[in-house]
Scaffold this motif. Sequence first.
Motif, PDB file in Angstrom:
ATOM      1  N   ASN A 158       0.646  -1.491   0.163  1.00 18.70           N
ATOM      2  CA  ASN A 158      -0.549  -0.339  -0.198  1.00 18.70           C
ATOM      3  C   ASN A 158       0.550   0.689  -0.428  1.00 18.70           C
ATOM      4  OD1 ASN A 158      -2.353  -1.838  -0.073  1.00 18.70           O
ATOM      5  ND2 ASN A 158      -2.383  -1.141   2.245  1.00 18.70           N
ATOM      6  N   GLN A 159       1.892   1.195   0.712  1.00 22.72           N
ATOM      7  CA  GLN A 159       2.865   2.627   0.868  1.00 22.72           C
ATOM      8  C   GLN A 159       3.332   2.509  -0.613  1.00 22.72           C
ATOM      9  OE1 GLN A 159       4.825   3.987   4.226  1.00 22.72           O
ATOM     10  NE2 GLN A 159       4.058   5.199   1.992  1.00 22.72           N
ATOM     11  N   PHE A 160       3.805   2.026  -1.272  1.00 18.05           N
ATOM     12  CA  PHE A 160       4.623   2.039  -2.764  1.00 18.05           C
ATOM     13  C   PHE A 160       2.887   2.270  -3.150  1.00 18.05           C
ATOM     14  CE2 PHE A 160       8.323  -1.198  -1.835  1.00 18.05           C
ATOM     15  CZ  PHE A 160       9.108  -0.238  -1.291  1.00 18.05           C
ATOM     16  N   TYR A 161       2.235   1.480  -3.986  1.00 14.22           N
ATOM     17  CA  TYR A 161       1.196   1.512  -3.880  1.00 14.22           C
ATOM     18  C   TYR A 161       0.765   3.486  -4.758  1.00 14.22           C
ATOM     19  CZ  TYR A 161      -3.399   3.122  -6.392  1.00 14.22           C
ATOM     20  OH  TYR A 161      -5.059   3.166  -6.883  1.00 14.22           O
TER      21      TYR A 161
ATOM     22  N   LEU B 167      -5.047   4.238   3.784  1.00 12.13           N
ATOM     23  CA  LEU B 167      -4.695   4.254   2.000  1.00 12.13           C
ATOM     24  C   LEU B 167      -6.306   4.872   1.309  1.00 12.13           C
ATOM     25  CD1 LEU B 167      -4.552   3.199  -0.521  1.00 12.13           C
ATOM     26  CD2 LEU B 167      -5.297   1.046   0.324  1.00 12.13           C
ATOM     27  N   PRO B 168      -7.867   4.952   2.375  1.00  9.89           N
ATOM     28  CA  PRO B 168      -8.849   4.853   2.332  1.00  9.89           C
ATOM     29  C   PRO B 168      -8.902   6.300   1.967  1.00  9.89           C
ATOM     30  CG  PRO B 168      -9.417   3.500   4.249  1.00  9.89           C
ATOM     31  CD  PRO B 168      -7.500   3.441   3.500  1.00  9.89           C
ATOM     32  N   VAL B 169      -8.184   6.852   2.442  1.00 11.49           N
ATOM     33  CA  VAL B 169      -8.130   8.706   2.394  1.00 11.49           C
ATOM     34  C   VAL B 169      -7.564   9.099   0.895  1.00 11.49           C
ATOM     35  CG1 VAL B 169      -7.641  11.211   3.281  1.00 11.49           C
ATOM     36  CG2 VAL B 169      -7.820   8.272   4.404  1.00 11.49           C
ATOM     37  N   PHE B 170      -6.524   8.318   0.418  1.00 10.43           N
ATOM     38  CA  PHE B 170      -5.614   8.482  -0.562  1.00 10.43           C
ATOM     39  C   PHE B 170      -6.385   8.316  -1.578  1.00 10.43           C
ATOM     40  CE2 PHE B 170      -2.972   6.989  -3.786  1.00 10.43           C
ATOM     41  CZ  PHE B 170      -2.233   7.895  -4.318  1.00 10.43           C
ATOM     42  N   LEU B 171      -7.771   7.161  -1.375  1.00  7.90           N
ATOM     43  CA  LEU B 171      -8.529   6.624  -2.968  1.00  7.90           C
ATOM     44  C   LEU B 171      -9.606   7.507  -2.685  1.00  7.90           C
ATOM     45  CD1 LEU B 171      -9.017   2.838  -1.414  1.00  7.90           C
ATOM     46  CD2 LEU B 171      -7.516   3.590  -3.122  1.00  7.90           C
TER      47      LEU B 171
ATOM     48  N   ALA C 116       8.596 -13.373  -6.029  1.00  7.72           N
ATOM     49  CA  ALA C 116       6.987 -14.333  -6.268  1.00  7.72           C
ATOM     50  C   ALA C 116       5.831 -14.022  -5.280  1.00  7.72           C
ATOM     51  CB  ALA C 116       7.538 -15.432  -5.984  1.00  7.72           C
ATOM     52  N   HIS C 117       6.219 -13.539  -3.916  1.00  8.81           N
ATOM     53  CA  HIS C 117       4.874 -13.376  -2.971  1.00  8.81           C
ATOM     54  C   HIS C 117       4.912 -12.471  -2.561  1.00  8.81           C
ATOM     55  CE1 HIS C 117       5.220 -17.769  -2.968  1.00  8.81           C
ATOM     56  NE2 HIS C 117       6.828 -18.038  -2.487  1.00  8.81           N
ATOM     57  N   TYR C 118       5.151 -10.958  -3.844  1.00  7.43           N
ATOM     58  CA  TYR C 118       5.065  -9.180  -3.104  1.00  7.43           C
ATOM     59  C   TYR C 118       3.386  -9.383  -2.975  1.00  7.43           C
ATOM     60  CZ  TYR C 118       6.176  -4.879  -4.152  1.00  7.43           C
ATOM     61  OH  TYR C 118       6.240  -2.763  -3.674  1.00  7.43           O
ATOM     62  N   ALA C 119       2.803  -9.097  -1.933  1.00  9.32           N
ATOM     63  CA  ALA C 119       1.860  -8.423  -2.335  1.00  9.32           C
ATOM     64  C   ALA C 119       1.345  -7.530  -2.903  1.00  9.32           C
ATOM     65  CB  ALA C 119       0.950  -8.134  -0.333  1.00  9.32           C
ATOM     66  N   LYS C 120      -0.465  -7.812  -3.300  1.00 10.64           N
ATOM     67  CA  LYS C 120      -0.208  -6.247  -4.052  1.00 10.64           C
ATOM     68  C   LYS C 120      -1.572  -4.817  -3.037  1.00 10.64           C
ATOM     69  CE  LYS C 120      -1.818  -8.565  -8.741  1.00 10.64           C
ATOM     70  NZ  LYS C 120      -3.551  -8.497  -9.540  1.00 10.64           N
ATOM     71  N   PRO C 121      -1.483  -4.505  -3.194  1.00  8.92           N
ATOM     72  CA  PRO C 121      -1.607  -3.181  -2.006  1.00  8.92           C
ATOM     73  C   PRO C 121      -3.763  -3.866  -2.416  1.00  8.92           C
ATOM     74  CG  PRO C 121      -1.308  -1.699  -4.559  1.00  8.92           C
ATOM     75  CD  PRO C 121      -0.654  -3.696  -4.972  1.00  8.92           C
ATOM     76  N   GLY C 122      -4.657  -3.612  -1.612  1.00  9.59           N
ATOM     77  CA  GLY C 122      -5.551  -3.014  -1.255  1.00  9.59           C
ATOM     78  C   GLY C 122      -6.010  -2.513   0.273  1.00  9.59           C
ATOM     79  N   LEU C 123      -7.236  -3.077   0.181  1.00  9.32           N
ATOM     80  CA  LEU C 123      -7.549  -2.458   1.934  1.00  9.32           C
ATOM     81  C   LEU C 123      -7.409  -3.304   2.854  1.00  9.32           C
ATOM     82  CD1 LEU C 123     -11.056  -0.536   0.775  1.00  9.32           C
ATOM     83  CD2 LEU C 123      -8.792   0.510   1.488  1.00  9.32           C
ATOM     84  N   ALA C 124      -6.606  -3.074   3.967  1.00 10.97           N
ATOM     85  CA  ALA C 124      -6.436  -4.218   4.171  1.00 10.97           C
ATOM     86  C   ALA C 124      -6.690  -4.192   5.710  1.00 10.97           C
ATOM     87  CB  ALA C 124      -4.865  -4.310   4.440  1.00 10.97           C
ATOM     88  N   ALA C 125      -7.994  -5.012   6.419  1.00 12.38           N
ATOM     89  CA  ALA C 125      -8.891  -5.171   7.064  1.00 12.38           C
ATOM     90  C   ALA C 125      -9.337  -5.881   7.978  1.00 12.38           C
ATOM     91  CB  ALA C 125      -9.967  -3.867   7.126  1.00 12.38           C
TER      92      ALA C 125
ATOM     93  N   LYS D 237     -15.616   2.735   6.506  1.00 11.99           N
ATOM     94  CA  LYS D 237     -14.336   3.500   6.001  1.00 11.99           C
ATOM     95  C   LYS D 237     -14.465   4.998   4.978  1.00 11.99           C
ATOM     96  CE  LYS D 237      -9.909   5.889   8.253  1.00 11.99           C
ATOM     97  NZ  LYS D 237      -9.046   5.234   9.276  1.00 11.99           N
ATOM     98  N   LEU D 238     -14.252   4.226   4.013  1.00 10.13           N
ATOM     99  CA  LEU D 238     -14.274   4.344   3.077  1.00 10.13           C
ATOM    100  C   LEU D 238     -15.652   5.677   2.528  1.00 10.13           C
ATOM    101  CD1 LEU D 238     -13.806   2.968  -0.258  1.00 10.13           C
ATOM    102  CD2 LEU D 238     -12.551   4.414  -0.058  1.00 10.13           C
ATOM    103  N   LYS D 239     -16.336   4.891   2.964  1.00  2.83           N
ATOM    104  CA  LYS D 239     -18.344   5.414   2.857  1.00  2.83           C
ATOM    105  C   LYS D 239     -18.060   6.731   3.738  1.00  2.83           C
ATOM    106  CE  LYS D 239     -22.968   3.999   4.049  1.00  2.83           C
ATOM    107  NZ  LYS D 239     -24.009   4.153   5.425  1.00  2.83           N
TER     108      LYS D 239
END
Length: 390
Positions: free
Chosen positions: A216-219, A285-289, A244-253, A326-328
């Motif tokens: 998420n930081q890199f995103y 991340l929600p604020v950034f989105l 190979a196991h690099y996680a993708k960004p996303g809401l981590a909750a 939180k996004l809402k």
Amino acid sequence: MKRIAIIGGGGHVGLPLGLAFASKALDVALIDINEDTVNKISQGIVPFVEEGAEPILQACLNKNMRITTNMHAVADADVVFFVTGTPVDEHHCPKISEVTKVIELYLPYLNPKQLLVLRSTIYPGMVELLHHTIEKAWKQSPLLAFCPERIVQGKGIEEIFTLPQLVSATTKAAEDQAVALFSMIAPKTIRLQPKEAELAKLITNSWRYIQFAIANQFYMMVEEFGLDFYTIFNALTDDYPRAAHYAKPGLAAGPCLFKDTMQLSSFYENQYFLGQAAMLVNEGLPVFLVKQLEAKIGDLKDKKIAILGMAFKANVDDSRESLSFKLKKLLEFRMAEVICHDPYDKDAEPLETVVDAAEGIILGTPHKEYLNLSLSIPFVDCWGIWKESR
Ligand SMILES: NC(=O)c1ccc[n+]([C@@H]2O[C@H](COP(=O)([O-])OP(=O)(O)OC[C@H]3O[C@@H](n4cnc5c(N)ncnc54)[C@H](O)[C@@H]3O)[C@@H](O)[C@H]2O)c1
């Protein structure tokens, strides 16, 4: 036949565990205070998404498996599991009393011959504390084990039979009994001291939470710089074994990763800077989105904005601690008209209606139902499931 009782047996961890033992012909009594859950399970319905659970439930129900709200059901069991929630409080400290309360509640119906197994994710030192509480009440040492659950929600049935089981206990006798018990369902058991097992479970979850925070930081860094994150992500992971196991960004909750990182932070006397930093990144991340959407469509006031996906992760119906909420809140504070959609929400408007009405979309959860959507309105998708012409 060994008789098993599971306190919290209607929950996301308790039910798969009960089904795993029932499928091995053990006698299982699930005990839960949630009457709605108890009603559903007693009709053969699994109350949440859990792959492969319903056929086992329907095969075992009222044969070697039952569910009840009656606490007395623990009395004639050989093994009693405790699998109720272990939340943190408003200061992000573990709510120790939630755990001790359940033990004290059931103590009058338990006896020293029973193997008591703690299955919830607990704060380091809890096993020792509970051993002391029970020993004081009984004037005799209990057979107390701590065997944490490490399944991923939704795939619990499969993983119980394939993951190694961490086993710890306060006495050698309890440890041997717990190893024998789990050898019936797990491919392998690993013996640890209770504090080691408590930390192993918390570190497992917190490590994952940090992996998401890194992504998420890199995103946020790359996108804020005006570049496309997935162009860089695809390039750096392409045929590169160490990514190979690099996680993708996303809401981590969800109900575990955040609170277990906070439990660890509390344990390390608020010096767990990496965990705290991960929390700031993931919760930011929600604020950034929202800002990304504003950059695309301007002021959100009175605009119809859809959030697709309210569950805390893809392809489950569980919205506990989901960051979509939180996004809402963030969108509502900007006076947008927010429309929430989730395929697991039976009261939600049809997806097409929501998409047609929206002037902008934020993807909250990458459910499979959203994968093939083709959108002609501005959207924000940190998960990278939709192609966008930039
Ligand atoms: N959900 C996961 O994927 C997962 C994975 C590993 C570990 N854990 C840990 O397992 C524990 C339970 O989590 P969960 O997701 O199953 O929670 P859950 O809320 O789904 O289940 C807990 C159940 O306990 C019941 N309950 C509460 N008090 C009770 C009482 N006094 N008597 C009987 N039943 C009672 C609730 O009604 C509920 O059905 C937590 O410590 C969690 O951190 C969860």
